[in-house]
Write a protein that holds these residues in place. Structure first.
Motif, PDB file in Angstrom:
ATOM      1  N   GLY A  25      26.314  60.989   0.590  1.00  0.00           N
ATOM      2  CA  GLY A  25      27.921  62.163  -0.358  1.00  0.00           C
ATOM      3  C   GLY A  25      28.768  61.661   1.162  1.00  0.00           C
ATOM      4  O   GLY A  25      29.290  63.237   1.467  1.00  0.00           O
TER       5      GLY A  25
ATOM      6  N   ASP B 192      32.370  64.462   4.041  1.00  0.00           N
ATOM      7  CA  ASP B 192      32.291  64.928   3.274  1.00  0.00           C
ATOM      8  C   ASP B 192      32.405  64.822   1.757  1.00  0.00           C
ATOM      9  O   ASP B 192      34.020  64.907   1.600  1.00  0.00           O
ATOM     10  N   SER B 193      32.054  63.884   0.477  1.00  0.00           N
ATOM     11  CA  SER B 193      32.553  63.234   0.009  1.00  0.00           C
ATOM     12  C   SER B 193      33.149  64.784  -0.995  1.00  0.00           C
ATOM     13  O   SER B 193      34.012  64.583  -1.833  1.00  0.00           O
TER      14      SER B 193
END
Length: 236
Positions: free
Chosen positions: A171, A204-205
């Motif tokens: 992530g 953070d993706s």
């Protein structure tokens, strides 16, 4: 393996000799700097995070991607035994997403996905502000040979490919990162220094929240929490 005399102290680490001249011990500090040392502070627990994360990633890069590294053995939460190297005086920066100085220099909005990964070289010299250089500067000044630059470039892109996939599965977007390389006594090029929230931009993706030293650079708060979150993501 015991520490002997201190042979170097940088912004984030101390290096000690050992009874083996081919090995030394790196000890990670909680000191934090930005803007070539103009901004200084402390990030509690940073040394532990950077030491353990770097060691884990170095091990994976060696085992899974065939990247030679200086890592030998983790001795404690803050201390690691490494091969003694002569550092090539270049910072090697790989970028996947526009951010930081790249956005400022080229007017590309931060967060823009680059069409392909790009690599930059900077001459390691704080007094000069680590200026960006090209390959001709490197050869002309004798900082590295053509063969060394080819190896470094190949390794840097291979590191990027492996770590981009590794972090995305957890992530995290690997926005950009800085690598340093060194030579062993026989001239072999190896990955040295560290791979950590100090030397990488991690977002953070899902939320694109910054989980790296930009939180310190830009006074965003939550610095220790960001480093702790990266530790959780890497070690699961």
């Amino acid at each position: 393996m015991e520490k002997r005399e201190q042979i170097y102290e940088g912004k984030a680490k101390k290096v000690f000799a050992t009874d083996d001249p081919s090995l030394c011990i790196v000890s990670y500090k909680d000191d934090a700097t930005a803007f070539n040392g103009l901004k200084k502070g402390t990030i509690s627990g940073k040394g532990v995070v950077n030491n353990r994360m770097s060691n884990r990633l170095m091990q994976l890069l060696s085992q899974d991607a065939g990247i030679p590294t200086h890592f030998v053995k983790e001795l404690s939460d803050r201390d690691t035994l490494v091969k003694r190297v002569r550092i090539v005086p270049l910072e090697v920066i790989v970028r996947n997403v526009a951010a930081g100085s790249f956005s400022k220099r080229f007017g590309v909005p931060e967060g823009t996905d680059l069409l392909c990964p790009t690599i930059e070289f900077c001459y390691k010299n704080d007094e000069l502000g680590d200026p960006m250089v090209n390959e001709y500067h490197i050869y002309a000044c004798g900082w590295a040979t053509r063969e060394q630059v080819r190896s470094i470039t190949d390794y840097a892109f291979r590191v990027n490919s492996y770590l981009s996939d590794f972090f995305l599965a957890r992530g995290i977007i690997l926005v950009d990162f800085k690598l340093e390389f060194g030579t062993l006594d026989d001239g072999t090029i190896v990955l040295a220094d560290e791979i950590s929230p100090d030397t990488c931009r991690f977002w953070d993706s899902a939320t694109r929240e910054k989980l790296d030293k930009d939180r310190f650079r830009r006074d965003l708060g939550g610095v220790e929490e960001a480093y702790g979150e990266m530790m959780k993501r890497v070690f699961g």
